[in-house]
Structure formats: structure tokens, C-alpha cells
Write a protein that holds these residues in place. Structure first.
Motif, PDB file in Angstrom:
ATOM      1  N   VAL A 131       0.859  -1.313   0.202  1.00 29.08           N
ATOM      2  CA  VAL A 131      -0.171   0.025   0.183  1.00 29.08           C
ATOM      3  C   VAL A 131       0.911   1.279  -0.051  1.00 29.08           C
ATOM      4  N   MET A 132       1.858   1.296   0.862  1.00 26.90           N
ATOM      5  CA  MET A 132       2.895   2.362   0.958  1.00 26.90           C
ATOM      6  C   MET A 132       3.622   2.818  -0.539  1.00 26.90           C
ATOM      7  N   LYS A 133       3.777   1.789  -1.163  1.00 26.97           N
ATOM      8  CA  LYS A 133       4.521   2.031  -2.703  1.00 26.97           C
ATOM      9  C   LYS A 133       3.418   2.846  -3.323  1.00 26.97           C
ATOM     10  N   LYS A 134       2.043   2.608  -3.316  1.00 25.33           N
ATOM     11  CA  LYS A 134       0.960   2.992  -4.037  1.00 25.33           C
ATOM     12  C   LYS A 134       0.665   4.495  -3.953  1.00 25.33           C
ATOM     13  N   ILE A 135       1.061   4.870  -2.737  1.00 25.03           N
ATOM     14  CA  ILE A 135       0.888   6.318  -2.313  1.00 25.03           C
ATOM     15  C   ILE A 135       1.480   7.356  -3.434  1.00 25.03           C
ATOM     16  N   GLN A 143       1.283  13.316   5.681  1.00 22.89           N
ATOM     17  CA  GLN A 143       0.242  12.579   5.551  1.00 22.89           C
ATOM     18  C   GLN A 143       0.769  11.142   5.286  1.00 22.89           C
ATOM     19  N   ARG A 144       1.924  10.912   4.637  1.00 24.13           N
ATOM     20  CA  ARG A 144       2.623   9.553   4.336  1.00 24.13           C
ATOM     21  C   ARG A 144       2.849   8.727   5.684  1.00 24.13           C
ATOM     22  N   ALA A 145       3.272   9.437   6.734  1.00 20.34           N
ATOM     23  CA  ALA A 145       3.579   8.931   8.011  1.00 20.34           C
ATOM     24  C   ALA A 145       2.268   8.542   8.846  1.00 20.34           C
ATOM     25  N   ARG A 146       1.066   9.484   8.735  1.00 18.18           N
ATOM     26  CA  ARG A 146      -0.222   8.945   9.185  1.00 18.18           C
ATOM     27  C   ARG A 146      -0.489   7.782   8.722  1.00 18.18           C
ATOM     28  N   ALA A 147      -0.658   7.599   7.196  1.00 12.62           N
ATOM     29  CA  ALA A 147      -1.081   6.454   6.494  1.00 12.62           C
ATOM     30  C   ALA A 147      -0.039   5.170   7.212  1.00 12.62           C
ATOM     31  N   GLU A 148       0.840   5.252   7.322  1.00 11.05           N
ATOM     32  CA  GLU A 148       1.708   4.098   7.819  1.00 11.05           C
ATOM     33  C   GLU A 148       1.362   3.708   9.132  1.00 11.05           C
ATOM     34  N   ARG A 149       1.077   4.844  10.048  1.00 12.74           N
ATOM     35  CA  ARG A 149       0.768   4.573  11.230  1.00 12.74           C
ATOM     36  C   ARG A 149      -0.671   3.718  11.333  1.00 12.74           C
TER      37      ARG A 149
END
Length: 504
Positions: A131-135, A143-149
Motif C-alpha cells: 500500500v505504501m508503494k502506491k501512495i 500524510q504518508r507517516a499518518r497512513a503508515e501509522r
């Protein structure tokens, strides 16, 4: 002995003790808790294992184990099935060093913390990373850090598939209009993977196509996968582009066409590849070989119409397919002791092997000669195995062996490097084997991965108490024999759809 070494030794002893114990004396609740505790520890050791892998990588310690790359170390020494995915996890979950030397925090710190605690496993990690690769790359760091959390929190309760579904909603929230996704993201996510052959020798092709590639493929399918076109089960089916086909013939072929759209797509793709391979699009040579289907088979397989042949690119073909391809075969060249006009001996006259020499090496080895290397022959180089070219080695067939690029570069005089030498006795006599420089000279090993049929025959003959016929060796390519009936011959045969090598 260091504390860490002693602790691992004690751990192995403890694991042995646990393995010898049973839970028969415990109640059901305890048995269930033991299973939970066991797998929590297994997941925790996945995190500790990532630290050990990073240490190996940072210090190039894989070379002391005889491995050229870290990926090879993971695959052969650690027995990790998907080394690339594991290395992705290491890079995302472990503190890495910056170019200036300072240690950086993990890219996915929350996922790393949950893995270290044993609350999630490697499948959950890979789902989060997918999922992180598709951001989109334009999404800001916060926002990327919040998504990972959030993903790490989901991973503690959701199955890996459900993490992917949650990821879709997260991506929709980060980029609701799709305006943040740009060409860099599409380029980063493009892929086409050809899976391994299954028990029916079929292969699965999966792809994520960028918009232009998709548009081009749609054009190809519209013309080449039209009903009645490129039907392998219909001799009257027009081939190639339906724009050049007779309209009446095409209509009649379409009326006889009972294929599904998926099957027509497959046959169109096959016809397109055939046109590329046999239409000169690939040029005249690839690594010294003609860019065609090249197969090695024996006369027994031809005679019995049974068995599986291996191509130079590593594909297994049923003999029935080989016979079909070879229907219009013409003799191309002989590479063993039969009289031939193709030069197999160049001495110091040239450094690179000729096409004839490479074809002979394919018939002899089938792929990289380094033991346990699965690289097919089409992706190998010709290694001066008796003596390196820089040290006065000769470009003669009996003195060379195929080696993939990484193993060819692994040969040298350093302790962590490798040496090659000719095997002088046993079933592999005449072939070149490999050993680490720190190994005794008699521990030279040949590669049997590309000649599984020979290995099976040896085991069969051992069980039956008989002696297997000798395998072809490089000694068979000595100066052309004047004997009217050479002991063993191998012929390369070419036809419009490829080239076949068979030994008689």
C-alpha cells in the motif's frame, strides 16, 4: 566466544529441548496459549532476523559464506523463498545509514515496532509495504507517516488481504480526485511478471500496464485477436493482422471459431511474439546465440516422443511441441566430434566465444555451470574456466564453461572468491565445476539443475544396479575424429521457429 554467539548456541539447545517436549500434560487453554506464544516469538524473530540481514549487508559478510550478492545469501544460505521482498522489508523497517554515515530512522517505524513485538507477521508487513508503494509521490511526508501509522494499527487485527482493502480506502482519502498521481507514480508501479511453469508446463503472466502500453495492447488485440484470426486449431485461420486477410476466409474462420475472448487474446499474443522472433525484429544475435527458440534433446527422446526438453532461456517444452516445431528442420551444424566446418578452437586469436562454441556449451551444460545456479543458458557468458583470459587462457571449447554475469565476476584469487576446474572422474567427467578458494581442491561441484534428466537417470540406474550411459563431455569436442562412427554426436537443427540441439 562472544555473548551473542553463546546466546544463539543456548537458544538452539533450548529449541531442541522444546521440540522434544509435548503438551499432553496441559489443559486445552494452556495448549492454545502455547501455540499463541510460539507464533508470537516466531514473528519477533522475523524482526531480529532483519537486523542480522542488515548487518550482513553492511559488512559484505555474505562473501565469507561464498555468496556473490546479499540476495544469493538470503536464497541459498538462509533459504528465504522471496529474497527481494525480504530485502524490501529490511530497507523499510530497519534504521539505514545515510550517504554521510549517520543512521536514519526506519521508513515504516510503526510497522517495524509491531513486528518486533510479534503482533504482526511478514505477510502483514508486505501488505503494508504494498500500500505504501502506491501512495503518490506528491503526498507530503506527514500524510504518508499518518497512513503508515494507520496501516500498522490495522495490521494488528486484520488479515493481509483486508489490509489491502483498507489501503484502497486510504489511497482514496489521500488522492480523492486522482489528481496527485503523476507519470512518476505510474512509472514506479508498472510491471510485468512471468510466473514459473506449473505441472502442465503452463505459465501465469501478470502485469500492471501504464496507460500507453494498455492503449497499444488494445490496438493489437483489436486486430490480432479478432474472431477467426490466429487460431492454432484451424489450419485455414488467417495469420497476423486481419487487415491483410481475405474477408471471406476470415468470415468462414470466424464462424468456426469457438474460442473465448481470453483464449483469442492468448493466441494473438503468441502470434505477435512469433512474428517478432522470426521476423528479424530481435536482430541477428543475443549473447552469441541466434535469437530463436533453442532446445537441447536426445535422440532417445526424439525416438520415443517422450520427455521434456529445456530451452536456452530456461523454458521446459514437451517433446510433442519440439517435434511440431522441428517438422521442417534443416541441419545447421554439428558441435561434437563429428566433422564440422565450424571452428571450435581459437586459442589466443579471439577473446569471445563463437556461436558454434556457445551452442556446444548449451548442449553440454544447459545453463550456468556454477553449482545450484538456476540462470538459463541464454543469460550466461562464456567463462575461460581453465585459465582466465587475462592470465593467458584460451578461447577453446574444452577450456570454457558458461557462467552468469555475477558468478563469472566472482572468480578470483581472494579467499571469498571462487575457482573453476575440470572434473576428472565420475559422471561429470569433462565438465567444469566450482569451489570456493578456501575449500579443498577435491570439493569441486558441478551444476545439475539444468540436467535434471541426467540426474534422474543416474538415480534410476543406481537403484537398478546398472551403469548409466556416459553424459556428453567437453572431451568429445577434441580435434575432429577420423573415426567413421564417432562415439557420441550432437546436432543443432534450425527451423523457421527456432533451433534444436540433439545428441545421438
Amino acid at each position: 566466544m562472544s555473548d551473542l554467539v553463546a546466546k544463539y548456541a543456548a537458544l538452539q539447545a533450548l529449541v531442541k529441548e522444546i521440540a522434544e517436549e509435548t503438551a499432553d500434560a496441559h489443559d486445552d487453554e494452556t495448549v492454545a496459549q502455547l501455540a499463541i506464544d510460539h507464533h508470537t516469538v516466531v514473528r519477533q524473530f522475523e524482526s531480529i532476523g532483519n537486523q542480522r540481514i542488515l548487518e550482513v549487508s553492511d559488512r559484505d559478510a555474505h562473501r565469507t559464506a561464498g555468496c556473490v550478492t546479499v540476495s544469493e545469501f538470503l536464497q541459498t544460505k538462509l533459504r528465504i523463498t522471496h529474497p527481494k521482498k525480504r530485502l524490501d522489508a529490511v530497507r523499510s523497517l530497519e534504521p539505514m545509514h545515510a550517504m554521510t554515515g549517520e543512521k536514519l530512522p526506519p521508513v515504516c517505524p510503526n510497522t517495524a515496532r509491531e513486528l518486533a513485538a510479534g503482533t504482526i507477521g511478514p505477510d502483514h508487513v508486505h501488505a503494508v509495504l504494498d500500500v505504501m508503494k502506491k501512495i503518490p509521490s506528491t503526498v507530503d511526508v506527514e500524510q504518508r507517516a499518518r497512513a503508515e501509522r494507520v496501516l500498522a494499527e490495522f495490521a494488528t487485527t486484520l488479515a493481509p488481504k483486508e489490509i489491502g482493502a483498507a489501503g484502497v480506502r486510504i489511497l482514496a482519502h489521500l488522492d480523492p480526485d486522482g489528481t496527485l498521481t503523476d507519470d512518476r507514480d505510474r512509472a514506479r508501479n508498472r510491471k510485468l511478471n512471468l510466473g514459473c511453469q506449473d505441472s502442465q508446463l503452463m505459465s501465469k503472466l501478470t502485469a500492471t500496464l501504464d496507460p500507453i502500453t494498455r492503449a497499444l495492447f488494445d490496438v493489437v488485440l483489436a486486430k490480432w485477436a479478432a474472431p477467426g484470426m490466429n487460431n492454432p486449431d484451424d489450419d485455414q485461420s488467417p495469420k497476423g493482422d486481419h487487415g491483410d486477410a481475405d474477408l471471406q476466409l476470415l468470415k468462414e474462420a470466424a464462424d468456426r471459431d469457438h474460442r473465448s475472448q481470453s483464449q483469442r487474446n492468448h493466441d494473438a499474443f503468441k502470434a505477435l511474439l512469433d512474428a517478432a522472433v522470426n521476423g528479424g525484429l530481435l536482430g541477428g544475435s543475443h549473447r552469441g546465440l541466434p535469437p530463436q527458440i533453442i532446445v537441447s534433446i536426445t535422440d532417445a527422446q526424439l525416438r520415443e516422443h517422450a520427455g521434456v526438453a529445456r530451452t536456452a532461456t530456461g523454458t521446459d517444452l514437451p517433446i510433442s511441441n519440439v517435434i511440431k516445431l522441428a517438422a521442417d528442420a534443416q541441419t545447421h551444424l554439428a558441435v561434437f566430434s563429428d566433422v564440422t566446418g565450424e571452428p571450435l578452437f581459437f586459442g589466443r586469436g579471439r577473446r569471445l566465444a563463437s556461436q558454434a562454441q556457445r551452442l556446444m556449451a548449451f548442449a553440454l551444460y544447459g545453463g550456468c555451470s556454477k553449482d545450484d545456479c538456476a540462470t538459463p543458458f541464454a543469460h550466461t557468458e562464456m567463462h575461460h574456466a581453465e585459465r582466465d583470459w587475462a592470465d593467458g587462457g584460451l578461447t577453446d571449447s574444452p577450456h570454457m564453461a558458461p557462467a552468469c554475469g555475477r558468478h563469472n565476476r566472482a572468480v578470483g584469487s581472494e579467499p571469498h572468491q571462487w575457482a573453476t576446474g575440470k572434473i576428472t572422474d565420475g559422471p561429470d567427467k569433462g565438465r567444469y565445476g566450482w569451489r570456493r578458494n578456501t575449500d579443498p581442491p577435491d570439493q569441486i561441484r558441478a551444476n545439475h539443475l539444468h540436467r535434471i534428466d541426467e540426474l534422474l537417470l543416474r538415480h534410476r540406474d543406481t537403484l537398478e544396479g546398472s551403469v548409466a550411459p556416459p553424459a556428453p563431455t567437453s572431451d568429445d569436442v577434441a580435434e575432429p575424429s577420423t573415426d567413421a562412427t564417432p562415439e557420441r554426436r550432437s546436432f543443432d537443427v534450425t527451423w523457421p521457429r527456432g533451433l534444436v540441439t540433439y545428441a545421438a
